[in-house]
Each structure stands twice: as C-alpha cells, then as structure tokens.
Design a protein around this motif. Structure first.
Motif, short mmCIF file in Angstrom:
data_model
loop_
_atom_site.label_atom_id
_atom_site.label_comp_id
_atom_site.label_asym_id
_atom_site.label_seq_id
_atom_site.Cartn_x
_atom_site.Cartn_y
_atom_site.Cartn_z
N SER A 211 27.98 39.99 41.97
CA SER A 211 27.21 38.85 41.50
C SER A 211 28.17 37.71 41.17
O SER A 211 29.38 37.93 41.01
CB SER A 211 26.43 39.23 40.23
N PRO A 212 27.68 36.48 41.04
CA PRO A 212 28.57 35.36 40.67
C PRO A 212 29.31 35.62 39.36
O PRO A 212 30.49 35.27 39.24
CB PRO A 212 27.60 34.17 40.54
N THR A 217 34.31 37.24 36.35
CA THR A 217 34.94 38.15 35.40
C THR A 217 36.14 38.87 35.99
O THR A 217 37.17 39.05 35.34
CB THR A 217 33.91 39.19 34.91
N LEU A 218 36.02 39.29 37.26
CA LEU A 218 37.10 40.03 37.91
C LEU A 218 38.01 39.14 38.75
O LEU A 218 38.95 39.64 39.38
CB LEU A 218 36.51 41.14 38.79
N PRO A 225 34.15 43.12 48.02
CA PRO A 225 33.05 43.83 47.37
C PRO A 225 33.51 44.54 46.11
O PRO A 225 34.71 44.52 45.77
CB PRO A 225 32.60 44.83 48.44
N VAL A 226 32.58 45.15 45.42
CA VAL A 226 32.91 45.93 44.22
C VAL A 226 32.38 47.36 44.38
O VAL A 226 31.48 47.62 45.18
CB VAL A 226 32.30 45.31 42.94
#
Length: 262
Positions: A211-212, A217-218, A225-226
């Motif tokens: 997500s934005p 945050t990361l 991707p996460v």
C-alpha cells in the motif's frame, strides 16, 4: 565511445514479437542474474546501450525504467542506473524461535541480524490497548480487547519490516509485555515466565504489492513487493497467546525453511 565488452549483453532478435525495450531489459536482467553486474554496480549508460543495440534513446530509457519498476535497479540523478542490493537476511523459520535464543536474551530479529552481520534497530514503537479486528479476534479466541505492540525493524539503518503483536489483555496487562521494552528475549521470553510455555507457531505468508503507506514506512523502491506474514503463537495448553501481523520488504529477505521428510 568504447564498445561494451563482447558477451556482456546479447543482441536483439528482429523476428521476435516481443517489444524491443523488453528485449533489452531481458538482456540486462539476465546479465544481473548471472553476476555480470554485481550488486551496486553501474549499468551501461544510455549512450552505450543505444550504440550496442542500435536503438533510440527513448527505447533504452523504457528498458531501464522497466528494470527499476521491478526493483532490480535504481537511478541516481546525474550518476546513472545501478544494480540494487539483493536480500541481506536469510530468515530461518526452523531456527529463529528456538528457546535457546530467548534464554540467551535474544529476540528472533536480533538472531537474524547477528547471522547477517548487520546492526539491528527498532523504532516507531507504540504500545496500547485496543479493540481487535474480527480476524485477529478470531485467531486469539475472541477477546474483546487486546494489547497491541507496533514497531518497525531496521538493519544498518534501512527499514526492512514492521509488525504488530496482539496479545489477550488477561495475559499482557500490567506485565513487562505492556512496557515499551519488555526485556531480554522479548515478549516470548516474558510469556514463558508468566507460565505460557510456547509449544508451536503457525505462519501464513503471501506476497503482494504494498500500500502507499507501506511504501512510505519501509522506504520501498518502485516495483518492490512485500511479504505479508501472520503468525500465531500457541502455548502447551493449546491457547493462542499472540498474533503477529508483519509486513516485510521482499528484497530484504530470503525465506528459508527446513522441512523434515518423515
């Protein structure tokens, strides 16, 4: 202009129906995968690629942009395009929650950081009581309120994951678990001291685009991707004592599993 070394990159296939810029990206991707361009190495300049492939500068820019969107390369203004670093941490699922680490006063993240030779940090820590979502409540046996512990993890100053642990209030309230720093070994060591000897963990993992807010945050590069991991910890009585909802930068980890065949 100096020509690129022979064999460094392939040539275009004029009979292919694959777009030319994608063919160029394919050749660069293959060269990266085979180690012809090491992590942090500068890729050939636009001018070098234009000369090598005999295409327009816009075609080359589209190829480089594709690699950046895939998270394989990053651009530095005025310097060029570079190969992005690959995963620094091997996440060992069969080892990271071993009791011996807690007895040594180490949390799972510190164990991983030590094995990677990296400096671990935790920031953005928040601890508060709240009403859980339906999913978290179901996993924990339907408590109406939980203690939520939110934090972000960094390695050598780089954000790599953020996580929220949810614990039933009847276990965590007025204990060291409710403190910002729960002490050596983390919350799992405190749970066992409170009589909830850990028996096993169930994990669910899926890959998705972030997500934005997760990108922010990361500090994720475009196209990265996460891993979204949800872990439930059970004590020896079969009670779910914690649910941990974690979002991890996929380019920061290799997920490693030891699976017995018997």
């Amino acid at each position: 202009m100096t020509a690129l070394p022979s064999g460094l990159l392939g040539t275009l296939d004029p009979t292919s129906d694959r777009a030319v810029f994608r063919q160029i990206a394919d050749h660069l991707r293959e060269a990266i995968d085979k180690g012809r361009f090491a992590e942090g190495a500068k890729l050939p300049s636009e001018s070098e690629l234009v000369e090598h492939f005999g295409v327009s500068r816009m075609t080359v820019r589209n190829a480089l942009a594709l690699l950046q969107s895939e998270g394989l390369a990053s651009s530095e203004h005025g310097k060029g395009v570079f190969v992005r670093p690959r995963p620094p941490v091997r996440r060992l699922a069969s080892n990271r929650f071993a009791r011996r680490h807690r007895e040594q006063g180490k949390s799972a993240f510190i164990v991983e950081a030590d094995e990677a030779g990296s400096r671990p940090e935790v920031d953005n820590l928040q601890v508060k009581e709240e009403r859980p979502s339906t999913d978290i409540s179901t996993r924990l046996g339907a408590p109406r309120r939980v203690l939520a512990r939110r934090r972000r993890y960094l390695l050598d100053g780089r954000p790599v994951e953020f996580a929220t642990s949810y614990l039933p209030l009847d276990i965590a309230r007025d204990t060291p678990i409710a403190q910002p720093n729960p002490g050596p070994g983390g919350i799992y060591a405190r749970l066992e001291e409170l009589g909830h000897t850990l028996d096993h963990f169930d994990e669910e993992i899926r890959a998705r685009m972030p997500s934005p807010q997760e990108v922010k945050t990361l500090q994720l590069a475009s196209g990265v991707p996460v891993f979204h991991l949800i872990r439930t910890a059970f004590d020896t009585k079969g009670r779910a004592v914690e649910v941990c909802d974690t979002v991890m930068a996929s380019d920061a980890y290799i997920l490693n599993y030891h699976l017995p065949a018997n």
